[in-house]
Every structure is written in C-alpha cells, then in structure tokens.
Design a protein around this motif. Structure first.
Motif, PDB file in Angstrom:
ATOM      1  N   GLU A 165       7.736  61.759  41.179  1.00 24.32           N
ATOM      2  CA  GLU A 165       9.054  62.546  41.047  1.00 24.32           C
ATOM      3  C   GLU A 165       8.845  63.816  41.041  1.00 24.32           C
ATOM      4  O   GLU A 165       9.803  64.790  41.605  1.00 24.32           O
TER       5      GLU A 165
ATOM      6  N   TYR B 288      18.806  60.245  45.063  1.00 23.36           N
ATOM      7  CA  TYR B 288      18.759  61.276  44.274  1.00 23.36           C
ATOM      8  C   TYR B 288      19.611  62.417  44.458  1.00 23.36           C
ATOM      9  O   TYR B 288      20.223  62.560  45.574  1.00 23.36           O
TER      10      TYR B 288
ATOM     11  N   LEU C  46      16.324  67.268  39.471  1.00 18.28           N
ATOM     12  CA  LEU C  46      16.348  66.279  40.325  1.00 18.28           C
ATOM     13  C   LEU C  46      16.585  65.204  39.377  1.00 18.28           C
ATOM     14  O   LEU C  46      16.037  65.108  38.319  1.00 18.28           O
ATOM     15  N   SER C  47      17.752  64.276  39.666  1.00 18.69           N
ATOM     16  CA  SER C  47      18.270  63.146  39.071  1.00 18.69           C
ATOM     17  C   SER C  47      18.456  61.875  39.935  1.00 18.69           C
ATOM     18  O   SER C  47      18.840  61.923  41.139  1.00 18.69           O
ATOM     19  N   GLN C  48      17.990  60.969  39.352  1.00 19.46           N
ATOM     20  CA  GLN C  48      18.037  59.669  40.038  1.00 19.46           C
ATOM     21  C   GLN C  48      19.456  59.243  39.898  1.00 19.46           C
ATOM     22  O   GLN C  48      19.926  58.711  38.833  1.00 19.46           O
TER      23      GLN C  48
ATOM     24  N   ARG D 116      16.466  54.329  47.280  1.00 16.25           N
ATOM     25  CA  ARG D 116      17.058  55.144  46.014  1.00 16.25           C
ATOM     26  C   ARG D 116      17.902  56.484  46.562  1.00 16.25           C
ATOM     27  O   ARG D 116      17.735  56.539  47.791  1.00 16.25           O
TER      28      ARG D 116
ATOM     29  N   SER E 147       9.151  56.287  47.197  1.00 12.29           N
ATOM     30  CA  SER E 147       9.346  56.657  45.720  1.00 12.29           C
ATOM     31  C   SER E 147       8.489  55.787  44.815  1.00 12.29           C
ATOM     32  O   SER E 147       7.929  55.969  43.981  1.00 12.29           O
TER      33      SER E 147
END
Length: 234
Positions: free
Chosen positions: A192, A115, A122-124, A113, A187
């Motif tokens: 998160e 981010y 925080l955004s993926q 991932r 992850s």
C-alpha cells in the motif's frame, strides 16, 4: 471524472481473465475467478452489462442501478453455465464506481479493490470477500500476515450465477480526489505504501496506471493486473 485504465496479462498466466471499463462517469474492474472455467467470459459479461450506465441520463439511484446491472449479469452467468455444463462455476469479482450528480456510488463483490486518495492520504474503500480477511476480522491473522498467506486469493463470494451479498456505499466526492480501482494482481503483490507513493508521484492518469502496473511486473506479476485511476475535478 477523468480516468485512465490499463490491464496486463502478467508474467505467468497465458490469458487475461480481468475485464475493465473506464468511462466518463462509470469505472469497473471485474476479475474472473482463476482456476474455474470461463472466468474471462464472466468478467466480460459483467462489464458489458454495466457499460450502458456510462451513457444516457444520469440514474436517479446510482447504487440501485449498479446492483440491477450486476444482477442481470449474474442471471446470464447462470444461464450460460446451465447451457454448457463445462462452464459450471464460472464467476467474477466486481468493483464499480458510478458518478451521478454530486455523488459516487460504490458497488463491490469479491476481492478487487477501490481506494481513495484525498489530500495525499490513501484509504481503502472496500473490504475483501476472502477467507484470509475473515481470519483478520477474527484476530487470527494480522493484515501483514494476510498479505503473505498462501490462501489469500480464496474468495468467499463472487458473481457466480448464485445469490451474493454485495457491499455498497454512497460517497461524497471532492475536487482533487483520486480513485484507484484494481484487481488483486496489484494489491496482493504491491504494498500500500508503494501504491500511495506512485499515486502521489504521477499527476497524469496514464502515467500513474503505467507506473502501478510496472510495480506489479517488478514483483513478478504472477496474476493478471488491472488498474484504473480516476481524478475528480470541480
């Protein structure tokens, strides 16, 4: 970008199938497919093919450059598997960022991932190529249920010597942005919320990657865990 990287074998596996690279403008996480032969070789091939993009002149088309390098690695993986039948099925995920001028290209295949933390949120940036993500997309599972699903690590595609369909994007970085690249060893086992809190707590990149890996170890670290933190400055 100023970056730090840390890769740990974990507490259960006997070898580390992850490969990672953190340079001045290139970041790469590649996670060799567990349970299949030579996963560590596949991930290493991908990183070695991408690493030259960190040197020399900036590419005019960074996303295309990432794709060309991964496609070259994909051909090498196929040639290796054809030459040694015992390595048939070898493959790896890949998630990579490449900065060029005032843009960052994002390239992604698999379930490692990326981010972005901007202004503390925080955004993926990537979507997992996994069986359980397909179930989430169709409303069969919630994201919370997917985290605990026994088949959460089953990828639907990887760089494996065959055709693949990557996802990609061109990002517009801002000074103060913090990027995280990680294998699913982080992850899948660290929430998160805990990831975000750790990224806010440690302004130093090295301390931050060490803190994130410690979270994975405290969670039992049944998989290899690899983490890159990179900060963008003006």
């Amino acid at each position: 970008m100023r970056a730090a990287m840390l890769s740990h074998v974990g507490l259960v596996r006997s070898n580390n199938e992850d490969s990672a690279f953190a340079g001045r403008r290139l970041l790469v996480i590649a996670d060799g497919i567990g349970g299949l032969p030579a996963g560590e070789l596949a991930s290493d091939l991908i990183v070695k093919m991408l690493a030259p993009l960190d040197d020399g002149p900036e590419p005019e088309h960074p996303l295309a450059s990432l794709r060309e390098a991964v496609e070259a690695a994909n051909r090498q993986i196929r040639e290796t598997a054809d030459a040694e039948p015992g390595r048939e099925g070898m493959g790896s995920t890949v998630t990579s960022l490449l900065m060029a001028s005032e843009q960052i290209a994002l390239f992604h295949v698999g379930d490692s991932r990326a981010y972005l933390m901007r202004d503390g949120a925080l955004s993926q940036l990537t979507k997992d190529d996994t069986y359980v993500q397909t179930l989430v997309d169709h409303g069969v599972l919630t994201p919370e249920e997917a985290r605990a699903h026994p088949q959460r690590s089953v990828v639907t595609q990887a760089v494996q010597g065959d055709e693949f369909t990557p996802s990609g994007a061109i990002l517009s970085p801002q000074a103060g942005d913090r990027y995280l690249l990680c294998s699913d060893g982080l992850s899948d086992y660290v929430s998160e919320e805990a990831i975000a809190a750790t990224m806010r707590t440690y302004p130093d990149q090295r301390e931050c990657v060490e803190g994130l890996v410690q979270h994975a170890l405290h969670a039992g670290a049944p998989d290899n865990v690899s983490v890159i933190i990179a900060d963008v400055s003006a």
